[in-house]
Design a protein around this motif. Structure first.
Motif, PDB file in Angstrom:
ATOM      1  N   ALA A   1     -68.480 -16.093 -16.561  1.00 16.33           N
ATOM      2  CA  ALA A   1     -69.097 -17.115 -15.730  1.00 16.33           C
ATOM      3  C   ALA A   1     -70.302 -17.693 -16.452  1.00 16.33           C
ATOM      4  O   ALA A   1     -70.648 -17.276 -17.564  1.00 16.33           O
ATOM      5  N   THR A   2     -70.934 -18.666 -15.816  1.00 15.37           N
ATOM      6  CA  THR A   2     -72.122 -19.296 -16.375  1.00 15.37           C
ATOM      7  C   THR A   2     -73.305 -19.043 -15.455  1.00 15.37           C
ATOM      8  O   THR A   2     -73.214 -19.277 -14.247  1.00 15.37           O
ATOM      9  N   VAL A   3     -74.397 -18.556 -16.018  1.00 13.51           N
ATOM     10  CA  VAL A   3     -75.630 -18.328 -15.270  1.00 13.51           C
ATOM     11  C   VAL A   3     -76.625 -19.410 -15.679  1.00 13.51           C
ATOM     12  O   VAL A   3     -76.935 -19.561 -16.864  1.00 13.51           O
ATOM     13  N   VAL A   4     -77.112 -20.148 -14.695  1.00 13.59           N
ATOM     14  CA  VAL A   4     -78.040 -21.240 -14.963  1.00 13.59           C
ATOM     15  C   VAL A   4     -79.430 -20.833 -14.498  1.00 13.59           C
ATOM     16  O   VAL A   4     -79.621 -20.409 -13.350  1.00 13.59           O
ATOM     17  N   VAL A   5     -80.405 -20.965 -15.390  1.00 15.68           N
ATOM     18  CA  VAL A   5     -81.787 -20.598 -15.117  1.00 15.68           C
ATOM     19  C   VAL A   5     -82.661 -21.831 -15.284  1.00 15.68           C
ATOM     20  O   VAL A   5     -82.571 -22.534 -16.302  1.00 15.68           O
ATOM     21  N   GLU A   6     -83.484 -22.095 -14.296  1.00 14.02           N
ATOM     22  CA  GLU A   6     -84.387 -23.233 -14.361  1.00 14.02           C
ATOM     23  C   GLU A   6     -85.766 -22.811 -13.877  1.00 14.02           C
ATOM     24  O   GLU A   6     -85.899 -22.203 -12.814  1.00 14.02           O
TER      25      GLU A   6
ATOM     26  N   ILE B   1     -74.737 -19.469 -10.318  1.00 13.09           N
ATOM     27  CA  ILE B   1     -73.774 -18.640 -11.048  1.00 13.09           C
ATOM     28  C   ILE B   1     -72.415 -19.287 -10.825  1.00 13.09           C
ATOM     29  O   ILE B   1     -71.865 -19.247  -9.722  1.00 13.09           O
ATOM     30  N   ILE B   2     -71.887 -19.896 -11.855  1.00 13.61           N
ATOM     31  CA  ILE B   2     -70.659 -20.675 -11.753  1.00 13.61           C
ATOM     32  C   ILE B   2     -69.506 -19.808 -12.235  1.00 13.61           C
ATOM     33  O   ILE B   2     -69.400 -19.479 -13.410  1.00 13.61           O
TER      34      ILE B   2
ATOM     35  N   GLY C   1     -67.006 -20.668 -15.163  1.00 13.48           N
ATOM     36  CA  GLY C   1     -67.550 -20.696 -16.516  1.00 13.48           C
ATOM     37  C   GLY C   1     -67.993 -22.049 -16.996  1.00 13.48           C
ATOM     38  O   GLY C   1     -68.507 -22.180 -18.103  1.00 13.48           O
ATOM     39  N   SER C   2     -67.810 -23.089 -16.194  1.00  9.86           N
ATOM     40  CA  SER C   2     -68.231 -24.425 -16.621  1.00  9.86           C
ATOM     41  C   SER C   2     -69.410 -24.879 -15.786  1.00  9.86           C
ATOM     42  O   SER C   2     -69.365 -24.840 -14.563  1.00  9.86           O
ATOM     43  N   ALA C   3     -70.487 -25.258 -16.441  1.00  8.78           N
ATOM     44  CA  ALA C   3     -71.666 -25.733 -15.711  1.00  8.78           C
ATOM     45  C   ALA C   3     -72.574 -26.454 -16.673  1.00  8.78           C
ATOM     46  O   ALA C   3     -72.565 -26.207 -17.881  1.00  8.78           O
ATOM     47  N   GLU C   4     -73.356 -27.350 -16.122  1.00  9.09           N
ATOM     48  CA  GLU C   4     -74.365 -28.046 -16.905  1.00  9.09           C
ATOM     49  C   GLU C   4     -75.730 -27.629 -16.407  1.00  9.09           C
ATOM     50  O   GLU C   4     -75.984 -27.598 -15.204  1.00  9.09           O
ATOM     51  N   GLY C   5     -76.594 -27.301 -17.325  1.00 10.82           N
ATOM     52  CA  GLY C   5     -77.934 -26.926 -16.958  1.00 10.82           C
ATOM     53  C   GLY C   5     -78.857 -28.125 -16.973  1.00 10.82           C
ATOM     54  O   GLY C   5     -78.428 -29.258 -17.225  1.00 10.82           O
TER      55      GLY C   5
ATOM     56  N   PRO D   1     -78.772 -16.562  -6.978  1.00 13.66           N
ATOM     57  CA  PRO D   1     -79.582 -17.784  -6.915  1.00 13.66           C
ATOM     58  C   PRO D   1     -80.852 -17.572  -6.101  1.00 13.66           C
ATOM     59  O   PRO D   1     -80.839 -16.941  -5.048  1.00 13.66           O
ATOM     60  N   GLY D   2     -81.957 -18.084  -6.637  1.00 13.81           N
ATOM     61  CA  GLY D   2     -83.247 -17.964  -5.977  1.00 13.81           C
ATOM     62  C   GLY D   2     -84.094 -16.827  -6.487  1.00 13.81           C
ATOM     63  O   GLY D   2     -85.318 -16.832  -6.303  1.00 13.81           O
TER      64      GLY D   2
END
Length: 428
Positions: free
Chosen positions: A58-63, A70-71, A74-78, A382-383
């Motif tokens: 999967a894809t983990v996005v951190v901002e 958590i996608i 496996g496909s995500a845009e940050g 998330p969060g």
């Protein structure tokens, strides 16, 4: 990292920050706060310590230092400008939390971070160094685990340095701190310095050759006075206790956690279950007593450790069977001679009957509960704050893999990256 208690303390002014940096041997340029990275971690197998499941890649996005998604496919845009790291199917777990350390320098704090510890709880330093380290890390001035501070121990032979920091209590100097009024005064002084926990010694130490770890220091009434005084400021109490008498008195007094607990009886463990008292057994540091080098290297302690080790393992096994909440910790300073890491404690916990998932929870979700940080850290969702470790193999199948952390993300920043990664050039 924003702590529940720390958020209530006033931030230190810039001049004080600079003085603290100088005292810790850090350059003044470190006073410029670090900025959290925006990250996209692709092909990550996410370890869910709450459910005990592991995701497909999967894809983990951190901002801005927090997990925002958590996608599963496996496909995500940050966010624009985010750093993307392909984890190539490696496993991502929450950053580890060490519930009992004695870290008193920036270098030692950095060593803890290198092992995968992203949050740690101080159980004693002189001159409130842990408070200073906490503030520097929280302000982004120091690359280290988030730090919960305790300052000095409330104990009968108070540390010499305590009176240097609290000359207003000079009338107690040279005397043992005993009696409800005296322990209240010492507790109030420590709380006034903005600590997150108060630590008291319900029994003597095990790590000095001349001490008797079973010997009880304080009565239940004295311990209740400490808990009451700290509680009036919303600060919980942790009690060092090896012997059963001191531990039982501390539990009945309402402490939040018992540290060590080597000789605790089944009856006292039962009271811990009833009272909701946490146990921090620190088994691995007792093992350190039995071998040359490390934090302890003394013939008398070597003998003591050989009879304590089976007892603390037996106690921890029984505590787990009875349902006591167990939290992982090292009781080390992460100094240059230290040979114990939190991974060794997780191996010990599995050795006494916990599953790898239960052991990992002892260093994540259960630790967060003890710290009062549930919903902030200790899991991947998330969060929550982006405190993460990357492992080569599934820790729910082999907890020993935690000994070799390939990447550490602390507050959304990559602090450690080891091993082979895409695009990495060979060393010539």
């Amino acid at each position: 990292m924003t702590m529940n208690k720390s958020a209530q303390h006033a931030r230190l002014p810039g001049t004080v920050i600079l003085l603290l940096l100088a005292a810790l041997g850090l350059p003044a340029t470190a006073a410029v706060p670090a900025v959290a990275q925006d990250l996209v971690l692709t092909n990550a197998r996410v370890v869910d310590v709450t459910s005990g499941s592991v995701s497909e890649p999967a894809t983990v996005v951190v901002e801005d230092g927090r997990i925002v998604g958590i996608i599963e496919d496996g496909s995500a845009e940050g966010p624009a400008g985010a750093a993307t790291v392909d984890l190539m199917g490696r496993y991502v777990a929450p950053g580890l939390m060490d519930a009992h350390v004695h870290v008193s320098s920036a270098a030692n704090a950095r060593r803890a971070l290198l092992t995968g510890v992203t949050t740690m709880r101080s159980m004693g330093t002189s001159h409130y160094v842990d408070v200073g380290l906490r503030e520097l890390q929280a302000g982004g001035h120091l690359e280290a685990p988030a730090y919960l501070a305790a300052g000095y121990h409330v104990r009968p032979p108070a540390a010499e340095a305590f009176f240097q920091d609290h000359p207003e209590l000079g009338h107690m100097y040279g005397e043992e701190v005993r009696g409800e009024d005296a322990v209240r005064a010492m507790t109030a002084a420590i709380v006034s310095r903005g600590v997150d926990f108060v630590k008291t010694n319900a029994t003597e130490r095990a790590g000095l050759p001349e001490t008797d770890p079973r010997r009880q220091f304080y009565s239940e009434a004295e311990l209740r006075a400490i808990v009451s005084e700290a509680g009036s400021a919303g600060v919980p109490v942790a009690a060092h206790a090896h012997g059963d008498g001191g531990a039982r008195a501390a539990v009945e007094a309402g402490v939040r956690s018992i540290e060590h607990g080597t000789y605790i009886s089944p009856e006292t463990l039962g009271r811990m279950v009833a009272m909701g008292t946490f146990l921090v057994p620190t088994i691995a540091i007792v093992s350190d007593l039995t071998i040359p080098g490390g934090d302890y290297d003394n013939a008398i302690l070597n003998v003591r450790g050989r009879h304590m080790l089976p007892r603390v393992r037996e106690m921890a096994r029984r505590a787990h069977e009875m349902g006591v909440k167990i939290v992982a910790a090292t009781d080390t300073g992460y100094g240059p001679e230290s040979t114990t890491t939190l991974a060794h404690e997780l191996l010990e916990l599995v050795g006494v009957g916990m599953t790898p998932l239960e052991a990992l929870r002892a260093a994540t979700t259960t630790a967060a509960e003890l710290f009062g940080l549930t919903g902030q850290v200790g899991a991947i969702a998330p969060g929550l704050e982006a405190d993460l470790i990357v492992l080569e193999r599934n820790p729910l199948e082999d907890i020993g893999v935690v000994q070799d952390v390939l990447m550490v993300v602390s507050d959304g920043k990559i602090a450690v990256q080891r091993g082979d990664w895409p695009g990495q050039r060979p060393v010539s």
